[in-house]
Design an enzyme around this catalytic site. Sequence first.
Site, PDB file in Angstrom:
ATOM      1  N   ASP A  21       1.090   6.239  15.386  1.00 33.32           N
ATOM      2  CA  ASP A  21       2.360   6.976  15.391  1.00 33.32           C
ATOM      3  C   ASP A  21       2.212   8.326  16.086  1.00 33.32           C
ATOM      4  O   ASP A  21       3.021   8.703  16.935  1.00 33.32           O
ATOM      5  CB  ASP A  21       2.880   7.165  13.961  1.00 33.32           C
ATOM      6  CG  ASP A  21       3.418   5.862  13.388  1.00 33.32           C
ATOM      7  OD1 ASP A  21       3.573   4.896  14.158  1.00 33.32           O
ATOM      8  OD2 ASP A  21       3.666   5.803  12.174  1.00 33.32           O
ATOM      9  N   GLY A  24       9.958  -0.677   7.515  1.00 37.27           N
ATOM     10  CA  GLY A  24       8.803  -1.565   7.369  1.00 37.27           C
ATOM     11  C   GLY A  24       7.995  -1.250   6.126  1.00 37.27           C
ATOM     12  O   GLY A  24       7.438  -2.144   5.485  1.00 37.27           O
TER      13      GLY A  24
END
Length: 427
Positions: free
Chosen positions: A313, A97
């Site tokens: 994350d 990404g």
Amino acid sequence: MLESLTLQPIALINGTVNLPGSKSVSNRALLLAALAEGTTRLHNLLDSDDIRHMLNALKSLGVNYRLSADRTQCDVDGLGGPLVADKTLELFLGNAGTAMRPLAAALCLGYSDIVLTGEERMKERPIGHLVDALEGGAQIDYLEQENYPPLRIRGGFRGGELTVDGSVSSQFLTALLMAAPLATQDTHIRIQGDLVSRPYIDITLHLMRSFGVEVTHQNYQVFHIQGGQTYHSPGEYLVEGDASSASYFLAAAAIKGGTVRVTGIGKKSVQGDTKFADVLEKMGAIIHWGDDYIECSRGELRDIDMDMNHIPDAAMTIATAALFAKGPTIIRNIYNWRVKETDRLSAMATELRKVGAEVEEGQDYIRVVPPAHLIAAEIGTYNDHRMAMCFSLVALSDTPVTILDPKCTAKTFPDYFEQLARLSVLA
């Protein structure tokens, strides 16, 4: 048959880890170095799959660079302007990404004919909000499914008044911010919805400043970028250690320290994921901060109920650390886990149940009740590096754990399991 790795129970974790470079910083720095005037020497570049995809794309676009033998130092000869291709190109970006989104915007500055594609999972990761924002001037077509890669890009972005939805991924805004200074007109970006993962925007603004471009904004709601600018190489740029990668070692120390020191990040870090250490401290771990290190020692871990949108994350590591806490842990406001390398909310809930936890999976939250005793299990990793690293923490119990497809950590941390073994004293 998937390869697997069984981790035997670990009695103690102790030592120092020199962190690999940050993925978020590495790919941003590579792109800005390519767009800038002058040659940039990047130090501590991450050597991983996502970075290789960005490097391969830049090479196809005519950017010259020289990598050291260990691939952590890179000299990039900047183009002093937009990326262009004199022939039709297809760029394969894996599941990166941090390459797909920024390149999609940057390639809209020139007039080329370029297809951006990737692995099957990349074709399930939304990009419609970014394309909608660019379509004021740029010509972009979806080649398969509306709102998802692969994309065909033929340029034409000139700046102007843009609106972007901030609620799914901060990478859409990052992509627009990095491209905007090279547009012919000034750009004004208005954010719709709540901006997720705001600390990642701070990384982008910090890097742009390092390459000579200032962005003004009103409380992260409206951003103003002057057009017709050129990025200027800072000469040398040090990529700080990956704060998300630090989370596994810090959590391991909180559960079974000893003391672990991670170097390459610290008090002055630009990455929001260093705030993970504050969450561990709230849970009961003992944390010490230096300018370029964070140290964690064991503490009795308490349960926690917290909004973790600012550390999406690293928050995954809290979900497995919760297996060792006193009571139920709730991680809130993490809808964007669903649009990452896999649907991380669903994957995390499924695998936590395998090791004995009671789990409630909401649309944007997860509640984890630790079991009295963890159960030995085979953990599916969904081709997601963070699933593999998170579930390695199960071995800090008196139970072994088997990680399927352990090599998926190559996305950000190829030698993760070797580093973990180096710090581990087996039970």
